[in-house]
Enzyme design. Structure first.
Site, mmCIF file in Angstrom:
data_model
loop_
_atom_site.group_PDB
_atom_site.id
_atom_site.type_symbol
_atom_site.label_atom_id
_atom_site.label_comp_id
_atom_site.label_asym_id
_atom_site.label_seq_id
_atom_site.Cartn_x
_atom_site.Cartn_y
_atom_site.Cartn_z
ATOM 1 N N HIS A 236 0.855 -1.304 -0.307
ATOM 2 C CA HIS A 236 -0.286 0.193 0.224
ATOM 3 C C HIS A 236 1.453 1.582 0.109
ATOM 4 O O HIS A 236 2.410 0.812 0.282
ATOM 5 C CB HIS A 236 -1.017 0.685 1.360
ATOM 6 C CG HIS A 236 -2.140 0.750 1.560
ATOM 7 N ND1 HIS A 236 -2.017 2.034 1.271
ATOM 8 C CD2 HIS A 236 -3.439 0.400 0.856
ATOM 9 C CE1 HIS A 236 -3.131 3.318 1.272
ATOM 10 N NE2 HIS A 236 -4.226 2.126 1.338
ATOM 11 N N ARG A 256 -6.748 10.112 0.458
ATOM 12 C CA ARG A 256 -6.664 10.250 -1.145
ATOM 13 C C ARG A 256 -8.287 11.022 -1.707
ATOM 14 O O ARG A 256 -8.556 11.290 -2.185
ATOM 15 C CB ARG A 256 -5.677 9.610 -1.878
ATOM 16 C CG ARG A 256 -3.902 10.256 -1.823
ATOM 17 C CD ARG A 256 -3.110 9.111 -2.143
ATOM 18 N NE ARG A 256 -3.780 7.922 -1.702
ATOM 19 C CZ ARG A 256 -3.851 6.275 -1.898
ATOM 20 N NH1 ARG A 256 -3.496 6.659 -3.176
ATOM 21 N NH2 ARG A 256 -3.826 5.551 -0.932
#
Ligand SMILES: Cc1cc2nc3c(=O)[nH]c(=O)nc-3n(C[C@H](O)[C@H](O)[C@H](O)COP(=O)(O)OP(=O)(O)OC[C@H]3O[C@@H](n4cnc5c(N)ncnc54)[C@H](O)[C@@H]3O)c2cc1C
Length: 604
Positions: A236, A256
């Protein structure tokens, strides 16, 4: 041999995360006697840590979304190595599974007109993740746990399975020990569902909890099942990197999704520098458009920060390698900047990302409403796993089923965020249904006493070596460091050959591990028994990674940086050979039916 209790169930589910609980609920609802075994306490499985949400094409926020788009997104994200049948079932059935969760009491965030709110996430074309702030896993586990108790599940907590048991070719149950007292328990069952989660503890930097030692993968492999595509490990892009004690802890992609941007040391949004060809038409080419997308403008394309995880992680590694990283070897993730764009900015951030706010405040003394976060890649998820039939989730061993993170197929070479929680629900239900059916239509099983004795002897062997043996922690630490360095985000042939050599030595060291003390809550003993599993999954990863001489999804080869179409036609499958050695084969991927091929073509 030593004392033991034998417990009977029709269906034994190993694992009490989202997948295991959903499987158990389904099997119980079909009238079978179901037992659930878990290494930790009920409600504490890894699923509880899931943050961003569960992906389901419900179209609540953008009515252009539907199962066909979700299917195409999942296949594109997986670089077409996915089991397409699973990708189809998953996209079609996820909305019903989320609605069902709501009917069982899950309280999702809402749209203004009262429907389940959905958020943006990497690789998903439309806002698709049903969520509860950034604590979705907690709500999911709470709901499944409550519902499961009402279905009459028999839960065996703090109990670790060490080996699966056979009746001839068929699975007949499992041998486990209770972690508190160290006593053995034998479970006799007509069908067994593995739902043990992932393998992150094979690496030194990981977002995964202590439970992720690849147990299900290894138990299945040792029981004769096949593992698939183990080279595909997801790193990740956004884990905490500072202070060192918290390194690896996840920073949700939801940051995000809510408008957070990635910047290098010079303050540049480097993600605009390199957008892969197959995502260009869907990706914003300026900051303004990217921002509008995160705020729900249907005419805008997603910002490059929301490209797939494999790509974002490699872009971060590139910035760091080329000297543009942050002070502690990562890059910056900035959500504070959105304060200039939304009313009550700081409160908005805290409301949307409450766990992230507290995580950084408490662990790093950073106020994310004011300062950027320092982040870097962390081992997060394994796409590879137990090879299963797409419809039934049965492995290659009769009566042995697998679902959730320990099963392979749905995600291909790379998983999209949010597609795990939906995977747990869709395939947990299917595994439970088919395990119950298998138990109903196949007769009783007989346990093989010699297999049980051998399992107990193996489990107790570290005590015989006592303090004269090597420490399990030292071997585990050496393994994690080696895997991080040699079989990490960027790989090459020499490193993987080195890794296989080291694994052979580590296997020998693991056989000499000794454990002092007694069997009552002895973490050294637990670690010693985890080692076999960690070593098996690590070898499978390294062997498959060595053979895949191309770069695709979560697997990046420095010496073969391009995708090779020839490698897109098969899955890697490893099995235990008759001589006990790991054997790797290529299994061709069946051709897509015309209807699904047309969807992919249309959405390209
Ligand atoms: C921090 C974090 C955030 C995430 N956020 C998201 C997200 O927002 N959306 C998303 O889709 N995915 C997310 N993921 C991924 C997702 O949470 C996991 O893939 C998923 O929860 C795995 O569920 P599972 O049911 O397969 O396994 P788990 O929930 O890990 O459960 C495994 C169970 O197996 C038991 N077990 C293991 N070995 C044994 C054994 N030998 N004997 C007995 N029991 C055993 C464990 O005790 C546990 O009960 C996130 C992951 C992390 C780490």
């Amino acid at each position: 041999m030593s004392e033991q209790t034998t417990i009977d169930h029709d269906v034994l589910v190993i694992g009490a995360g989202g997948a295991g609980l959903r499987a158990a609920i389904e099997a119980a609802s079909r009238g079978t006697r179901v037992g659930v075994v878990t290494k930790s306490l009920l409600g504490k499985a890894h699923t509880v840590m899931a943050e961003g949400g569960v992906a389901a094409a419900m179209g609540n926020v953008d009515d252009r979304d539907n199962w066909r788009v979700h299917f195409a997104d999942t296949m594109r994200g997986g670089q077409y190595l996915n089991n397409w049948r699973m990708a189809e079932l998953h996209a079609k059935e996820a909305p019903a599974r989320v609605n069902e969760l709501e009917a069982w009491g899950a309280l999702f965030d809402r749209t203004t007109d009262g429907r389940i709110l959905q958020r943006n996430f990497g690789g998903h074309r439309y806002p698709r993740l049903a969520h509860v702030g950034d604590r979705t896993g907690l709500e999911m586990i709470r709901t499944l746990q409550d519902h499961g108790i009402h279905e009459g599940l028999d839960v065996h907590m703090e109990c670790t399975v060490v080996t699966l048991l056979h009746d001839g070719e068929r699975i007949a149950g499992a041998l486990a020990y209770d972690r508190e007292r160290g006593r053995f328990r034998v479970f006799r069952a007509k069908a067994v569902v593995l739902a043990t989660g992932g393998i992150g503890r094979a690496y030194s930097i990981t977002s995964n909890s202590w439970e992720y030692t690849g147990d299900g993968h290894a138990l299945a492999y040792l029981a004769g099942a096949a593992l698939q595509d183990m080279e595909f490990v997801q790193f990740h892009p956004t884990g905490m990197i500072w202070p060192p004690s918290v390194r690896g802890i996840l920073v949700t992609e939801g940051v995000r999704g809510e408008g957070g941007v990635l910047k290098n040391r010079d303050g540049k949004r480097f993600m605009f520098d390199n957008v892969p060809e197959n995502y260009k038409s869907q990706t914003a080419d300026n900051e303004e458009e990217g921002w509008r997308y995160t705020q729900g403008d249907k005419d805008a394309r997603r910002p490059p920060e929301l490209l797939t995880r494999d790509h974002v992680a490699r872009m971060i590694v590139r910035e760091v390698k080329e000297g543009r990283g942050s002070p502690h070897g990562g890059v910056f993730l900035d959500i504070a900047w959105i304060k200039d764009r939304v009313p009550n900015g700081a409160e908005h951030i805290k409301k949307k990302l409450p766990s992230m706010y507290h995580q950084f405040k408490q662990l790093a003394n950073i106020d994310i409403t004011k300062e950027p976060m320092e982040i870097g890649p962390t081992t997060h998820y394994v796409m590879g796993g137990i090879r299963v039939d797409g419809d039934t989730q049965m492995s290659t061993v009769p009566g042995l089923f697998a679902c959730g993170e320990c099963a392979a197929g749905l995600h291909g070479a790379n998983r999209l965020g949010g597609n795990s929680l939906s995977d747990l629900l869709v395939f947990g239900k299917r595994a439970g249904e088919h395990a119950a059916e298998f138990a109903r239509t196949n007769g009783d099983v007989r346990l093989d006493e010699s297999e049980i004795d051998e399992g107990m002897r193996y489990a107790l062997a570290p005590f015989e070596r006592g303090t004269s043996g090597e420490s399990a922690y030292q071997v585990q630490d050496a393994l994690q460091t080696m895997m991080q360095d040699a079989v990490g985000i960027v790989r090459q042939q020499s490193e993987m050959e080195f890794a296989l050599g080291e694994l052979a030595k580590l296997n020998q060291r693991a056989e000499r591990v000794g454990v002092p003390g007694n069997r009552e809550y002895n973490p050294g003993w637990h670690t010693a028994l985890d080692l076999r599993h960690l070593l098996i999954v690590s070898e499978a990863i390294a062997r498959c990674a060595l053979e895949r001489r191309e770069s695709r999804g979560g697997h990046f080869r420095d010496d073969y940086p391009e995708k090779d179409p020839a490698f897109g036609t098969f899955n890697h499958v490893v099995r235990r050979g008759r001589d006990g050695a790991m054997a790797l084969e290529r299994e061709p991927i069946p051709a897509l039916p015309a209807e699904l091929a047309a969807i992919i073509e249309e959405m390209k």
